[in-house]
Design an enzyme around this catalytic site. Structure first.
Site, mmCIF file in Angstrom:
data_model
loop_
_atom_site.group_PDB
_atom_site.id
_atom_site.type_symbol
_atom_site.label_atom_id
_atom_site.label_comp_id
_atom_site.label_asym_id
_atom_site.label_seq_id
_atom_site.Cartn_x
_atom_site.Cartn_y
_atom_site.Cartn_z
ATOM 1 C CD GLN A 175 2.149 0.055 -1.255
ATOM 2 O OE1 GLN A 175 2.568 -1.115 -1.397
ATOM 3 N NE2 GLN A 175 0.898 0.308 -0.873
ATOM 4 C CG HIS B 91 -8.867 -8.230 -10.236
ATOM 5 N ND1 HIS B 91 -8.511 -7.255 -11.149
ATOM 6 C CD2 HIS B 91 -8.082 -8.032 -9.147
ATOM 7 C CE1 HIS B 91 -7.571 -6.493 -10.616
ATOM 8 N NE2 HIS B 91 -7.290 -6.936 -9.401
ATOM 9 C CG ASP C 236 -5.689 -8.528 -4.541
ATOM 10 O OD1 ASP C 236 -6.474 -7.661 -5.000
ATOM 11 O OD2 ASP C 236 -4.589 -8.801 -5.067
ATOM 12 C CB THR D 117 2.315 -6.088 -2.444
ATOM 13 O OG1 THR D 117 2.189 -5.874 -1.030
ATOM 14 C CG2 THR D 117 1.752 -4.885 -3.168
HETATM 15 N N1 SAM Z 1 -2.725 -8.290 -7.672
HETATM 16 C C1 SAM Z 1 -1.539 -7.755 -7.031
HETATM 17 C C2 SAM Z 1 -0.473 -8.808 -6.866
HETATM 18 O O1 SAM Z 1 -0.759 -9.982 -7.076
HETATM 19 O O2 SAM Z 1 0.664 -8.424 -6.550
HETATM 20 C C3 SAM Z 1 -1.937 -7.132 -5.720
HETATM 21 C C4 SAM Z 1 -2.749 -5.910 -5.953
HETATM 22 S S1 SAM Z 1 -3.242 -4.974 -4.600
HETATM 23 C C5 SAM Z 1 -2.979 -3.392 -5.245
HETATM 24 C C6 SAM Z 1 -1.990 -5.205 -3.386
HETATM 25 C C7 SAM Z 1 -2.332 -4.382 -2.166
HETATM 26 O O3 SAM Z 1 -1.842 -4.986 -0.967
HETATM 27 C C8 SAM Z 1 -1.743 -2.955 -2.171
HETATM 28 O O4 SAM Z 1 -2.767 -2.020 -2.359
HETATM 29 C C9 SAM Z 1 -1.085 -2.813 -0.796
HETATM 30 O O5 SAM Z 1 -1.287 -1.537 -0.230
HETATM 31 C C10 SAM Z 1 -1.784 -3.919 -0.021
HETATM 32 N N2 SAM Z 1 -1.089 -4.376 1.186
HETATM 33 C C11 SAM Z 1 0.211 -4.693 1.334
HETATM 34 N N3 SAM Z 1 0.463 -5.069 2.613
HETATM 35 C C12 SAM Z 1 -0.736 -4.990 3.287
HETATM 36 C C13 SAM Z 1 -1.141 -5.252 4.625
HETATM 37 N N4 SAM Z 1 -0.266 -5.663 5.543
HETATM 38 N N5 SAM Z 1 -2.448 -5.081 4.944
HETATM 39 C C14 SAM Z 1 -3.350 -4.654 4.007
HETATM 40 N N6 SAM Z 1 -3.029 -4.386 2.716
HETATM 41 C C15 SAM Z 1 -1.728 -4.554 2.366
#
Ligand code: SAM
Length: 275
Positions: free
Chosen positions: A31, A62, A155, A157
């Site tokens: 990303q 959080h 949590d 994206t």
């Molecule tokens: N609080 C935020 C929201 O509500 O949009 C989310 C924050 S957190 C940074 C989102 C995380 O999901 C990112 O670090 C991303 O790399 C991770 N992510 C996305 N797809 C994923 C997957 N298939 N497995 C694990 N992590 C994933």
């Protein structure tokens, strides 16, 4: 010259924030990642053009991902966070001494690396000895760890890019299988103003898998519409059955025993999506 960051939350509507400084901007394997310092909300993590978290309002999200489920389960020893690479949910989980191990699985190690460097107040517990950080696809992880977790928190994206699979019925079935027989899962499930169909579909899918399903909400000013929802799927325990007098007043700024109850009172137009 003034510099502003604009997030288009729909094709026709967005928010804009005045920028003081860009701390990092990089295209990772998964990303577009940026951490910018904004005048109003302080440092802000942005992934693929979407606000993930800001120093000023991160506590709402959080706390509300972590505490309702952890005060609903009577003895959560092993917890999984899918996504959450900024570390904020892990920080909140560490406020529960009964949790013996918290496993964080984020697909993008750069989110973890840069959050530790530029968002230390959010990522501060990622090196806690009770925490295991794994860089992997959460979808893969849950299918390799059946009947292992008391609580699973998603949590991720929004359902774009690497997170698309994390909003499917197959993923929720995988979560069910990765939970112990009295396990609970919670996922952030976006906003009812611009993503009503997502909330309706997730609710339908989760209801087909879990016997207890509850939706709650919180105010997050930097997220689309500011009204953010969370969906709990539980194999046994009902968050609404918790006696709030048994919930302690802990070091939080949004969640409380009173919010634990009030957050599940949905506006009628949101209730309609969750029938
Ligand atoms: N609080 C935020 C929201 O509500 O949009 C989310 C924050 S957190 C940074 C989102 C995380 O999901 C990112 O670090 C991303 O790399 C991770 N992510 C996305 N797809 C994923 C997957 N298939 N497995 C694990 N992590 C994933």
């Amino acid at each position: 010259m003034e510099l502003w960051y604009t997030e288009k939350q729909t094709e026709y509507f967005g928010i804009t924030a005045k920028i003081k400084e860009t701390l990092v901007a990089e295209k990772t394997e998964f990303q577009d990642l940026a951490i910018i310092d904004t005048v109003e909300f302080g440092r802000m993590l942005v992934l693929d053009g979407m606000v993930m978290t800001t120093v000023k309002d991160e506590f709402v999200y959080h706390e509300m991902v972590a505490h309702p489920a952890l005060y609903t389960h009577p003895n959560p020893k092993k917890v999984l966070v899918v996504g959450g690479g900024d570390g904020g949910v892990i920080r909140e989980i560490m406020k529960h001494p009964e949790v013996e191990k918290a496993v964080l699985v984020d697909i993008d190690g750069k989110v973890i690396e840069y959050s530790k460097k530029f968002l230390p107040e959010i990522a501060c517990e990622l090196d806690n000895p009770r925490v295991e950080v794994i860089v992997n696809d959460g979808y893969m992880h849950i299918h390799d760890h059946k009947n292992e977790y008391d609580v699973i928190m998603v949590d991720s994206t929004e359902p774009v890019g690497p997170a698309v699979e994390l909003f499917t019925k197959g993923f929720y079935q995988g979560i069910y299988d990765a939970l112990k027989d009295d396990g609970i899962f919670v996922a952030q499930t976006d906003n009812p103003w611009f993503k009503a169909d997502l909330i309706r579909n997730v609710n339908r899918d989760v209801r087909e898998i879990f016997p207890v399903v509850r939706v709650y909400w919180a105010n997050i000013p930097t997220y689309p519409s500011g009204l953010w929802t969370f969906t709990i799927g539980s194999k046994k325990y009902d968050p609404l059955a918790v006696d709030e007098s048994t919930i302690p007043e802990i070091n939080t700024k949004y969640y409380s025993p009173r919010i634990h109850k009030a957050a599940f009172a949905l506006p009628k137009f949101v209730e309609e999506l969750c029938k």
